[in-house]
Design a protein around this motif. Structure first.
Motif, PDB file in Angstrom:
ATOM      1  N   ASN A  35     -14.745   1.591   6.360  1.00 26.91           N
ATOM      2  CA  ASN A  35     -13.779   0.513   6.541  1.00 26.91           C
ATOM      3  C   ASN A  35     -14.165  -0.412   7.692  1.00 26.91           C
ATOM      4  O   ASN A  35     -13.369  -1.195   8.168  1.00 26.91           O
ATOM      5  CB  ASN A  35     -12.357   1.061   6.727  1.00 26.91           C
ATOM      6  CG  ASN A  35     -12.146   1.741   8.064  1.00 26.91           C
ATOM      7  OD1 ASN A  35     -13.077   1.963   8.831  1.00 26.91           O
ATOM      8  ND2 ASN A  35     -10.912   2.086   8.351  1.00 26.91           N
ATOM      9  N   ARG A  90       0.833  -1.213   0.000  1.00 27.88           N
ATOM     10  CA  ARG A  90       0.000   0.000   0.000  1.00 27.88           C
ATOM     11  C   ARG A  90       0.863   1.256   0.000  1.00 27.88           C
ATOM     12  O   ARG A  90       0.628   2.187  -0.772  1.00 27.88           O
ATOM     13  CB  ARG A  90      -0.927   0.015   1.215  1.00 27.88           C
ATOM     14  CG  ARG A  90      -2.096  -0.927   1.131  1.00 27.88           C
ATOM     15  CD  ARG A  90      -2.977  -0.800   2.360  1.00 27.88           C
ATOM     16  NE  ARG A  90      -4.146  -1.657   2.294  1.00 27.88           N
ATOM     17  CZ  ARG A  90      -5.171  -1.567   3.127  1.00 27.88           C
ATOM     18  NH1 ARG A  90      -5.161  -0.664   4.101  1.00 27.88           N
ATOM     19  NH2 ARG A  90      -6.195  -2.385   3.001  1.00 27.88           N
ATOM     20  N   SER A 131      -3.992   4.712   2.670  1.00 27.12           N
ATOM     21  CA  SER A 131      -4.734   4.932   1.432  1.00 27.12           C
ATOM     22  C   SER A 131      -4.382   6.301   0.846  1.00 27.12           C
ATOM     23  O   SER A 131      -3.792   7.144   1.517  1.00 27.12           O
ATOM     24  CB  SER A 131      -6.241   4.849   1.707  1.00 27.12           C
ATOM     25  OG  SER A 131      -6.623   5.805   2.681  1.00 27.12           O
ATOM     26  N   THR A 185      -6.322  -6.058   0.573  1.00 27.75           N
ATOM     27  CA  THR A 185      -7.540  -5.704   1.297  1.00 27.75           C
ATOM     28  C   THR A 185      -8.148  -6.973   1.896  1.00 27.75           C
ATOM     29  O   THR A 185      -7.885  -8.074   1.430  1.00 27.75           O
ATOM     30  CB  THR A 185      -8.573  -5.048   0.361  1.00 27.75           C
ATOM     31  OG1 THR A 185      -8.839  -5.922  -0.736  1.00 27.75           O
ATOM     32  CG2 THR A 185      -8.059  -3.714  -0.171  1.00 27.75           C
ATOM     33  N   ASN A 229      -6.417   9.114  -1.928  1.00 21.92           N
ATOM     34  CA  ASN A 229      -7.609   9.359  -2.733  1.00 21.92           C
ATOM     35  C   ASN A 229      -7.315   9.887  -4.145  1.00 21.92           C
ATOM     36  O   ASN A 229      -8.236  10.230  -4.874  1.00 21.92           O
ATOM     37  CB  ASN A 229      -8.569  10.287  -1.995  1.00 21.92           C
ATOM     38  CG  ASN A 229      -8.037  11.704  -1.834  1.00 21.92           C
ATOM     39  OD1 ASN A 229      -7.089  12.122  -2.486  1.00 21.92           O
ATOM     40  ND2 ASN A 229      -8.662  12.451  -0.943  1.00 21.92           N
ATOM     41  N   ASP A 252     -11.984   1.687  -2.580  1.00 24.63           N
ATOM     42  CA  ASP A 252     -11.965   2.704  -1.527  1.00 24.63           C
ATOM     43  C   ASP A 252     -10.542   3.077  -1.136  1.00 24.63           C
ATOM     44  O   ASP A 252     -10.276   4.212  -0.743  1.00 24.63           O
ATOM     45  CB  ASP A 252     -12.750   2.224  -0.312  1.00 24.63           C
ATOM     46  CG  ASP A 252     -14.244   2.150  -0.580  1.00 24.63           C
ATOM     47  OD1 ASP A 252     -14.702   2.672  -1.615  1.00 24.63           O
ATOM     48  OD2 ASP A 252     -14.953   1.546   0.245  1.00 24.63           O
ATOM     49  N   LEU A 253      -9.620   2.147  -1.262  1.00 22.79           N
ATOM     50  CA  LEU A 253      -8.219   2.405  -0.941  1.00 22.79           C
ATOM     51  C   LEU A 253      -7.640   3.513  -1.817  1.00 22.79           C
ATOM     52  O   LEU A 253      -6.776   4.266  -1.382  1.00 22.79           O
ATOM     53  CB  LEU A 253      -7.407   1.113  -1.113  1.00 22.79           C
ATOM     54  CG  LEU A 253      -5.996   1.093  -0.566  1.00 22.79           C
ATOM     55  CD1 LEU A 253      -5.984   1.280   0.941  1.00 22.79           C
ATOM     56  CD2 LEU A 253      -5.323  -0.218  -0.944  1.00 22.79           C
ATOM     57  N   ASN A 292      -8.954   9.106   1.687  1.00 21.95           N
ATOM     58  CA  ASN A 292      -7.795   9.234   2.567  1.00 21.95           C
ATOM     59  C   ASN A 292      -8.105   8.778   3.979  1.00 21.95           C
ATOM     60  O   ASN A 292      -7.211   8.399   4.719  1.00 21.95           O
ATOM     61  CB  ASN A 292      -7.297  10.680   2.611  1.00 21.95           C
ATOM     62  CG  ASN A 292      -6.512  11.063   1.378  1.00 21.95           C
ATOM     63  OD1 ASN A 292      -6.061  10.219   0.615  1.00 21.95           O
ATOM     64  ND2 ASN A 292      -6.358  12.359   1.163  1.00 21.95           N
ATOM     65  N   ASN A 307      -5.171   3.355   7.151  1.00 19.29           N
ATOM     66  CA  ASN A 307      -5.454   2.597   5.939  1.00 19.29           C
ATOM     67  C   ASN A 307      -4.323   2.637   4.905  1.00 19.29           C
ATOM     68  O   ASN A 307      -4.354   1.883   3.947  1.00 19.29           O
ATOM     69  CB  ASN A 307      -6.735   3.122   5.294  1.00 19.29           C
ATOM     70  CG  ASN A 307      -7.922   2.974   6.209  1.00 19.29           C
ATOM     71  OD1 ASN A 307      -8.245   1.879   6.629  1.00 19.29           O
ATOM     72  ND2 ASN A 307      -8.558   4.086   6.535  1.00 19.29           N
ATOM     73  N   LYS A 346       1.280   3.856  -3.334  1.00 14.85           N
ATOM     74  CA  LYS A 346       0.791   5.239  -3.223  1.00 14.85           C
ATOM     75  C   LYS A 346       1.940   6.241  -3.296  1.00 14.85           C
ATOM     76  O   LYS A 346       1.703   7.428  -3.417  1.00 14.85           O
ATOM     77  CB  LYS A 346      -0.068   5.441  -1.980  1.00 14.85           C
ATOM     78  CG  LYS A 346       0.661   5.569  -0.686  1.00 14.85           C
ATOM     79  CD  LYS A 346      -0.314   5.906   0.449  1.00 14.85           C
ATOM     80  CE  LYS A 346       0.443   6.031   1.744  1.00 14.85           C
ATOM     81  NZ  LYS A 346      -0.168   6.934   2.675  1.00 14.85           N
ATOM     82  N   PHE A 375     -10.868  -1.212   4.127  1.00 14.23           N
ATOM     83  CA  PHE A 375     -11.251  -0.655   2.838  1.00 14.23           C
ATOM     84  C   PHE A 375     -11.271  -1.731   1.755  1.00 14.23           C
ATOM     85  O   PHE A 375     -10.477  -2.671   1.785  1.00 14.23           O
ATOM     86  CB  PHE A 375     -10.245   0.410   2.392  1.00 14.23           C
ATOM     87  CG  PHE A 375     -10.504   1.792   2.921  1.00 14.23           C
ATOM     88  CD1 PHE A 375     -11.701   2.148   3.518  1.00 14.23           C
ATOM     89  CD2 PHE A 375      -9.529   2.761   2.787  1.00 14.23           C
ATOM     90  CE1 PHE A 375     -11.922   3.433   3.973  1.00 14.23           C
ATOM     91  CE2 PHE A 375      -9.740   4.055   3.233  1.00 14.23           C
ATOM     92  CZ  PHE A 375     -10.940   4.395   3.837  1.00 14.23           C
TER      93      PHE A 375
END
Length: 176
Positions: free
Chosen positions: A146, A23, A94, A62, A96, A71-72, A76, A92, A27, A67
């Motif tokens: 989540n 993850r 994550s 996931t 956005n 959604d990941l 955010n 998460n 990102k 999430f």
């Protein structure tokens, strides 16, 4: 942990470090290249010392208690107000892609689609046993929740949504 099996190690276990590292790397967090390489090559630092093989690592991005993949790349932070509570972890890892939640911006939608594919490639090309969350193959969303365990409407597999992705994300996932 180590499970008593009466012989050589035979139990596999979820690799949460794989999840977190992949993850962060995808990102774009700095300093994750080496960790990412270790994870996609079987996480030997976690499994080799007691005779286990890469297939003992259940690799996932996931799971049921967080999430979805869509959604990941779309939120955010958690959006758990549908539960009437502020529950669930909010770590998460994550991103956005520039807008929180659903958007009509074609550039952001394209970036999100590419990020989902990046996650799928990392998962399925890594040494280990891949685990995919139901619905991630077509982009199922829980709208940022989540902790959707009590939200039937957000947890169901949608055959109609899956059909809409038949020639897109679903096809890509099948080809992997």
């Amino acid at each position: 942990g180590k499970f008593p099996s009466g012989g050589p190690p035979r139990w596999a276990e979820w690799n949460g470090i794989f999840r977190d590292t992949v993850r962060c790397f995808i990102k774009g967090d700095a300093g994750k290249k080496g960790d990412f390489a270790t994870r996609i090559c079987g996480s030997s630092d976690l499994f080799k010392h007691n005779g286990r093989k890469p297939y003992h690592s259940i690799n996932f991005i996931t799971a049921h208690d967080g999430f979805t993949l869509k959604d990941l790349v779309s939120y955010n932070g958690k959006h758990n107000t549908c539960n009437g509570e502020n529950s669930g972890d909010d770590h998460n890892n994550s991103w956005n892609c520039g807008h929180e939640g659903e958007t009509g911006d074609g550039g952001i939608k394209h970036l999100r689609s590419r990020q989902i594919r990046n996650f799928m490639v990392a998962l399925f090309m890594s040494a280990g046993t891949p685990m995919i969350l139901y619905g991630d193959e077509y982009g199922r969303s829980q709208r940022g929740c989540n902790n959707g365990w009590c939200q039937d409407a957000r947890c169901w597999f949608s055959w109609s949504d899956c059909e809409k992705e038949a020639g897109k994300l679903l096809r890509f996932t099948r080809l992997l």
